[in-house]
Write an enzyme that holds these catalytic residues in place. Structure first.
Site, PDB file in Angstrom:
ATOM      1  N   GLU A   1       1.130  -1.506  -0.087  1.00 52.15           N
ATOM      2  CA  GLU A   1      -0.005  -0.092   0.037  1.00 52.15           C
ATOM      3  C   GLU A   1       1.061   1.263   0.433  1.00 52.15           C
ATOM      4  OE1 GLU A   1      -3.776   0.508   2.501  1.00 52.15           O
ATOM      5  OE2 GLU A   1      -3.873  -1.600   2.053  1.00 52.15           O
TER       6      GLU A   1
ATOM      7  N   GLU B   1      -4.987  -8.505  -0.996  1.00 49.21           N
ATOM      8  CA  GLU B   1      -6.158  -7.597   0.680  1.00 49.21           C
ATOM      9  C   GLU B   1      -7.411  -8.004  -0.636  1.00 49.21           C
ATOM     10  OE1 GLU B   1      -4.499  -5.379   3.689  1.00 49.21           O
ATOM     11  OE2 GLU B   1      -3.106  -5.744   3.015  1.00 49.21           O
TER      12      GLU B   1
END
Length: 517
Positions: A196, A319
């Site tokens: 991320e 995810e």
């Protein structure tokens, strides 16, 4: 009207009849035109240092009164073996970009204590580190996905960790691993270069991260033949700039680009919605939100098909899952939530989407494996319960490394709430490694069962055998007191005469069947 897909979201009529009707949907599978392989790693798991996901959920230590295998919970290990977990991602997540790998090696009583600043501000004693992670995946018969620290780390630190795990020489780093009890190198299936980068991994711009990726990846080396697939940190919205910039500008080793998406019933991070006790409009909104996964993948595939027409790059949804408001009375940073029939439907919908895009989607990881978000398993000290999501993974095992099959759908309609509508049925078809043809059907409608006609070109179907997940209420769930409120039931259907096979799909259900001729 006909739709042609390898995956399809199909709508059906709200009234059910046990007999075939002209306006009922019909699925016709073409077994002569095989599609992409549905990579088993689509069924990957995620274990982050977060809440009770690892400590208590997986690792209790050798001296625990909870039955364990060298410190790993016996009940959890046995349950995860049953669903054939192919891949586990670790140590994060956001935690990965603050993780110092050297903290998690050597004698446990000498490992430093840190503070987990991302998740609850709790002390992290590093009892579960590199050696414990690889012992876990070996116990499960799974493969390893390791996420490196780009956010607060440096290229030397990441390179030495990779050498520690995979090296075969007599270097000081490899000798350190041997001193710590592991002579043979480990195999790493995937290695993530940061996580991320757009958010908790550093709040970077795509171009800046692409430069950092090239920098770090230059020094990531393994012995020949033991290279993992290297994963770049990608996007999380309809903005495809991360995929575009990375696929154009990363010059060093990169095998795939990651993508993250969480299903929030309200789409509001400040008030996500509750895990139980929700009304039908939130059931509807949750399913609508999760079906956006198809849109996100299609948008990014369009970019990849332009920049990478040879399809060398994978698109990894590493995810995904549901995310609800914290449960009252629990530490909000631990992300513990109940898991209901709605979560089972969400999981199955996502699988059907991933199957549709198996040409690019080679790996995904649900968040997370135990006690965190959309978990397979919940624990409370010595107690353990399997969730409805766990049972969906069990049903869908037959699709691991199966070959997607195209099919047509006639007479689609919709499931409606007010003036909004959703497809009523989601489906996927494939030929399993055992040669059988499997069909998954998910009934999104919580009120009406559906009757679906199924045909396979060139075959006269006689019956369908499989398993079904459903319940009386939308938020039905398993608890430590009542652990079997939702468990799969056997399902059989027989064809009558020479007509197509008729499958009754109950309201709010997930069905996987083998089609027999």
């Amino acid at each position: 009207m006909k739709l042609k897909h390898y995956f399809a979201v199909v709508a059906v009529s709200l009234t059910f009849s046990v007999f075939a009707a002209e306006d009922n949907p019909k699925i016709t599978i073409d077994s002569t035109r095989p599609g992409a392989t549905i990579n088993r790693d689509i069924y990957g798991q995620f274990a982050e240092h977060l809440g009770r996901g690892i400590y208590e959920g997986i690792w209790v230590g050798k001296d625990s009164e909870i039955e364990n295998i060298n410190g790993f919970r016996t009940d959890v290990i046995e349950a995860l073996r049953e669903i054939n977990v192919p891949l586990v991602r670790w140590p994060g997540g956001c935690f990965a970009d603050e993780y110092r790998w050297r903290d998690g090696i050597g004698p446990r009583d000498q490992r430093p204590v840190r503070v987990n600043t991302h998740w609850g501000g709790v002390e992290e004693d590093n009892a579960f580190g590199t050696h414990e992670f690889f012992e876990l995946v070996e116990l499960l018969g799974a493969e390893a996905y390791v996420n490196g620290n780009l956010g607060t780390g440096n290229p030397r630190e990441m390179a030495e960790w990779l050498e520690y795990m995979t090296g075969t020489s007599n270097s000081v780093v490899v000798e350190e691993r041997r001193k710590n009890g592991r002579d043979a190198p480990w195999k790493i299936a995937y290695f993530g270069v940061g996580n991320e980068a757009w958010g908790c991994g550093g709040h970077m711009r795509p171009a800046y991260y692409a430069d950092l990726y090239n920098h770090f990846a230059t020094f990531l080396k393994t012995p020949r033949g033991s290279e993992p697939k290297f994963v770049a940190s990608g996007g999380h919205t309809t903005d495809t700039s991360w995929t575009d910039v990375l696929s154009k500008n990363v010059q060093r080793q990169m095998d795939g680009i990651s993508f993250h998406f969480y299903t929030l019933p309200t789409a509001n991070w400040d008030d996500k919605g509750e895990s139980t006790g929700f009304p039908e409009d939130q059931w509807f909104a949750t399913l609508w939100q999760t079906l956006r996964m198809d849109e996100f993948i299609r948008l990014n595939k369009k970019v990849l098909d332009k920049n990478d027409p040879e399809k060398k790059l994978g698109f990894y949804v590493d995810e995904w899952g549901t995310w609800y408001n914290p449960e009252e009375g629990r530490e909000p940073g631990f992300l513990y939530q109940q898991n209901t029939l709605r979560d089972a439907v969400v999981a199955a919908l996502n699988f059907n989407v991933f199957h549709e895009h198996a040409d690019r989607v080679h790996m995904t990881n649900i968040a997370q494996m135990v006690n965190v978000l959309q978990a397979m398993i919940l624990t409370d000290k010595e107690k353990m319960v399997l969730t409805p999501t766990y049972h969906v993974y069990d049903l869908y095992q037959v699709f691991q490394d199966a070959t997607a099959l195209p099919f047509e759908i006639e007479n689609p309609s919709s499931y409606r709430v007010g003036d909004q509508s959703l497809p009523g049925i989601s489906a996927s078809a494939a030929r399993g490694k055992d040669g059988q043809i499997y069909l998954s059907l998910v009934n999104l409608d919580p009120n009406q069962s559906q009757n679906i006609s199924v045909d396979v070109k060139g075959l006269e179907l006689t019956r369908a055998d499989g398993r079904l997940i459903t319940a009386d209420t939308m938020d039905a769930h398993n608890t430590f007191v009542a652990p079997n409120q939702i468990v799969p039931g056997d399902y059989q259907a027989e064809a009558e005469g020479s007509g197509a096979l008729q499958l009754e799909v109950p309201a709010k259900s997930v069905l996987v069947v083998a089609l027999k001729n």
